[in-house]
Design a protein around this motif. Structure first.
Motif, PDB file in Angstrom:
ATOM      1  N   GLN A  18       0.520  -1.932  -0.123  1.00  0.00           N
ATOM      2  CA  GLN A  18       0.058  -0.350  -0.114  1.00  0.00           C
ATOM      3  C   GLN A  18       1.219   1.537  -0.361  1.00  0.00           C
ATOM      4  OE1 GLN A  18      -2.823  -0.400   2.733  1.00  0.00           O
ATOM      5  NE2 GLN A  18      -4.029  -2.265   2.751  1.00  0.00           N
ATOM      6  N   ARG A  19       2.538   0.866   0.192  1.00  0.00           N
ATOM      7  CA  ARG A  19       3.089   2.620   0.300  1.00  0.00           C
ATOM      8  C   ARG A  19       3.542   2.650  -0.909  1.00  0.00           C
ATOM      9  NH1 ARG A  19       8.153   0.364  -1.030  1.00  0.00           N
ATOM     10  NH2 ARG A  19       9.037   2.392  -0.635  1.00  0.00           N
ATOM     11  N   ARG A  20       3.748   4.109  -1.178  1.00  0.00           N
ATOM     12  CA  ARG A  20       4.016   4.260  -2.798  1.00  0.00           C
ATOM     13  C   ARG A  20       5.198   3.916  -2.841  1.00  0.00           C
ATOM     14  NH1 ARG A  20       6.973   9.148  -3.742  1.00  0.00           N
ATOM     15  NH2 ARG A  20       6.833   9.922  -1.428  1.00  0.00           N
ATOM     16  N   ARG A  21       4.981   4.014  -4.398  1.00  0.00           N
ATOM     17  CA  ARG A  21       6.925   2.895  -4.692  1.00  0.00           C
ATOM     18  C   ARG A  21       7.294   4.190  -5.142  1.00  0.00           C
ATOM     19  NH1 ARG A  21       8.115   0.579 -10.738  1.00  0.00           N
ATOM     20  NH2 ARG A  21      10.309   1.119 -10.195  1.00  0.00           N
ATOM     21  N   ARG A  22       8.768   3.907  -4.144  1.00  0.00           N
ATOM     22  CA  ARG A  22      10.036   5.432  -4.560  1.00  0.00           C
ATOM     23  C   ARG A  22      11.138   4.551  -5.208  1.00  0.00           C
ATOM     24  NH1 ARG A  22      10.959   5.667   2.449  1.00  0.00           N
ATOM     25  NH2 ARG A  22       8.157   5.981   2.828  1.00  0.00           N
ATOM     26  N   ASN A  23      11.692   5.523  -5.658  1.00  0.00           N
ATOM     27  CA  ASN A  23      13.583   5.701  -6.558  1.00  0.00           C
ATOM     28  C   ASN A  23      14.070   5.172  -4.939  1.00  0.00           C
ATOM     29  OD1 ASN A  23      12.430   5.995  -9.113  1.00  0.00           O
ATOM     30  ND2 ASN A  23      12.313   6.945  -8.665  1.00  0.00           N
ATOM     31  N   HIS A  24      15.773   4.334  -5.473  1.00  0.00           N
ATOM     32  CA  HIS A  24      16.788   3.810  -4.491  1.00  0.00           C
ATOM     33  C   HIS A  24      18.086   3.976  -4.895  1.00  0.00           C
ATOM     34  CE1 HIS A  24      14.118   2.466  -1.583  1.00  0.00           C
ATOM     35  NE2 HIS A  24      12.949   1.791  -2.476  1.00  0.00           N
ATOM     36  N   ARG A  25      19.419   4.766  -4.499  1.00  0.00           N
ATOM     37  CA  ARG A  25      19.943   4.777  -5.383  1.00  0.00           C
ATOM     38  C   ARG A  25      20.985   2.724  -5.142  1.00  0.00           C
ATOM     39  NH1 ARG A  25      23.711   9.081  -1.990  1.00  0.00           N
ATOM     40  NH2 ARG A  25      22.337  10.966  -2.533  1.00  0.00           N
ATOM     41  N   SER A  26      20.215   2.176  -4.488  1.00  0.00           N
ATOM     42  CA  SER A  26      20.964   0.305  -4.718  1.00  0.00           C
ATOM     43  C   SER A  26      19.786   0.293  -5.812  1.00  0.00           C
ATOM     44  CB  SER A  26      20.337   0.205  -3.009  1.00  0.00           C
ATOM     45  OG  SER A  26      21.220  -1.024  -3.364  1.00  0.00           O
ATOM     46  N   GLU A  27      20.608  -0.490  -6.842  1.00  0.00           N
ATOM     47  CA  GLU A  27      19.465  -1.252  -7.633  1.00  0.00           C
ATOM     48  C   GLU A  27      18.937  -1.994  -7.300  1.00  0.00           C
ATOM     49  OE1 GLU A  27      18.406  -2.032 -11.588  1.00  0.00           O
ATOM     50  OE2 GLU A  27      19.125   0.081 -11.019  1.00  0.00           O
ATOM     51  N   ILE A  28      19.245  -2.596  -6.370  1.00  0.00           N
ATOM     52  CA  ILE A  28      18.663  -3.780  -5.736  1.00  0.00           C
ATOM     53  C   ILE A  28      17.322  -3.690  -5.420  1.00  0.00           C
ATOM     54  CG2 ILE A  28      19.860  -4.200  -3.026  1.00  0.00           C
ATOM     55  CD1 ILE A  28      18.137  -7.313  -5.373  1.00  0.00           C
ATOM     56  N   PHE A  29      17.028  -2.601  -4.848  1.00  0.00           N
ATOM     57  CA  PHE A  29      16.117  -1.805  -3.824  1.00  0.00           C
ATOM     58  C   PHE A  29      15.216  -1.474  -5.336  1.00  0.00           C
ATOM     59  CE2 PHE A  29      17.771  -0.346   0.152  1.00  0.00           C
ATOM     60  CZ  PHE A  29      18.255  -2.102   0.554  1.00  0.00           C
ATOM     61  N   ASN A  30      15.738  -0.985  -6.061  1.00  0.00           N
ATOM     62  CA  ASN A  30      14.118  -0.818  -7.413  1.00  0.00           C
ATOM     63  C   ASN A  30      13.849  -1.726  -8.113  1.00  0.00           C
ATOM     64  OD1 ASN A  30      15.235   2.117  -7.047  1.00  0.00           O
ATOM     65  ND2 ASN A  30      16.938   1.861  -7.904  1.00  0.00           N
ATOM     66  N   ILE A  31      14.504  -3.120  -7.782  1.00  0.00           N
ATOM     67  CA  ILE A  31      14.721  -4.373  -8.610  1.00  0.00           C
ATOM     68  C   ILE A  31      13.539  -4.983  -7.632  1.00  0.00           C
ATOM     69  CG2 ILE A  31      14.774  -6.470  -9.150  1.00  0.00           C
ATOM     70  CD1 ILE A  31      18.049  -5.821  -9.576  1.00  0.00           C
ATOM     71  N   ILE A  32      13.413  -4.695  -6.567  1.00  0.00           N
ATOM     72  CA  ILE A  32      12.531  -4.945  -4.958  1.00  0.00           C
ATOM     73  C   ILE A  32      11.158  -4.294  -5.936  1.00  0.00           C
ATOM     74  CG2 ILE A  32      11.656  -5.313  -2.906  1.00  0.00           C
ATOM     75  CD1 ILE A  32      14.941  -5.628  -2.196  1.00  0.00           C
ATOM     76  N   GLU A  33      11.093  -3.063  -5.429  1.00  0.00           N
ATOM     77  CA  GLU A  33      10.339  -1.960  -5.498  1.00  0.00           C
ATOM     78  C   GLU A  33       9.352  -2.249  -7.523  1.00  0.00           C
ATOM     79  OE1 GLU A  33       8.554   0.560  -4.655  1.00  0.00           O
ATOM     80  OE2 GLU A  33      10.619   1.265  -2.573  1.00  0.00           O
ATOM     81  N   ALA A  34       9.666  -2.988  -8.702  1.00  0.00           N
ATOM     82  CA  ALA A  34       9.649  -3.263  -9.139  1.00  0.00           C
ATOM     83  C   ALA A  34       8.672  -4.656  -9.102  1.00  0.00           C
ATOM     84  CB  ALA A  34      10.468  -3.498 -10.314  1.00  0.00           C
ATOM     85  N   VAL A  35       9.447  -5.302  -8.405  1.00  0.00           N
ATOM     86  CA  VAL A  35       8.373  -6.811  -7.624  1.00  0.00           C
ATOM     87  C   VAL A  35       7.197  -6.419  -7.634  1.00  0.00           C
ATOM     88  CG1 VAL A  35       8.336  -9.070  -6.915  1.00  0.00           C
ATOM     89  CG2 VAL A  35      10.187  -7.966  -8.419  1.00  0.00           C
ATOM     90  N   MET A  36       7.106  -5.630  -6.728  1.00  0.00           N
ATOM     91  CA  MET A  36       6.097  -5.351  -5.915  1.00  0.00           C
ATOM     92  C   MET A  36       5.199  -4.466  -6.267  1.00  0.00           C
ATOM     93  SD  MET A  36       8.141  -3.866  -2.101  1.00  0.00           S
ATOM     94  CE  MET A  36       6.466  -3.225  -1.139  1.00  0.00           C
TER      95      MET A  36
END
Length: 241
Positions: free
Chosen positions: A14-32
């Motif tokens: 339910q949280r808003r998608r964010r952009n991160h400096r770490s690529e692995i976090f961005n990948i997790i955001e994309a999956v979510m």
């Protein structure tokens, strides 16, 4: 990522998608984000991994075990661990088949000063000796199995093991051979340990009588279980006595 350790999957999505400096976090955001698009109003349910690519609604211990452990090569003697076995006898047989009992030859590897003599006959103790080359164990085995096996009777470990795998003996004889094999090595080992710890020795006749009673009880149990396939095992056992 801004997700609390105690967060539920629902609250994390339910949280808003964010952009991160770490690529692995961005990948997790994309999956979510992909999961958000797949959300429905249906109730959640659990599924269990059944194989590498299959999920089922029913949990099975066997499938979970196979997924967690690498499957080994099937050994021939596994046929000797049969239906209607007694678990403690079967487990002990498994140890003996792997030669993991603390026999005299193995104890010498741990402590050079330990006695490696067979407590029954004072010969060098190995697994193959105590089952059933030793004069004491051979006498027990003979009284139990000579009448059943007749010309195929043997006291050599490898040959006895082959007999437990030989289905040509007939269903009842094969069952009796396997069961008597397992219970005999268990009782012999218990007697061996008792004597090593100072217990009063049990004679061959007394030990055979004890084993015979337990074997008859096992044969009698088939009628109570409603399994009449092996009901004839009692009469066949009586015929060998």
């Amino acid at each position: 990522m801004g997700i609390r350790l105690t967060a539920t999957v629902s609250s994390a999505l339910q949280r808003r998608r964010r952009n991160h400096r770490s690529e692995i976090f961005n990948i997790i955001e994309a999956v979510m984000e992909q999961q958000r698009s797949n959300l429905t109003n249906t109730a959640d349910y659990s599924i269990w991994k059944s194989s590498s690519d299959t999920y089922k609604s029913v949990f099975t211990t066997k499938n979970t075990w196979n997924l967690l452990h690498q499957e080994g090569t099937t050994v021939e003697w596994c046929k000797g661990l049969f239906k209607h076995h007694t678990p403690k006898f079967a487990f002990f047989t498994w140890l003996a088949l792997h030669n993991r009992l603390s026999t005299g030859d193995r104890m010498l590897q741990w402590n050079a000063g330990v006695s490696s003599a067979c407590i029954f006959c004072n010969q060098f103790e190995t697994r193959d000796h105590i089952f059933f080359s030793c004069t004491y164990s051979a006498a027990v085995w003979s009284q139990l199995m000579r009448g059943l096996l007749r010309t195929r009777y043997t006291t050599i470990w490898t040959e006895v093991l082959e007999l437990t795998l030989d289905n040509s003996l007939g269903m009842i004889t094969t069952f009796l051979t396997r069961y008597v094999f397992q219970i005999t090595i268990h009782i012999l080992w218990r007697e061996r340990n008792d004597r090593r710890h100072g217990a009063t020795p049990i004679s061959v006749q007394a030990l055979v009588k004890m084993l015979d009673r337990q074997i008859r009880n096992k044969c009698l149990s088939f009628r109570q279980l409603g399994d009449f396939t092996y009901a004839a095992s009692l009469s066949d056992w009586f015929a060998t006595r």
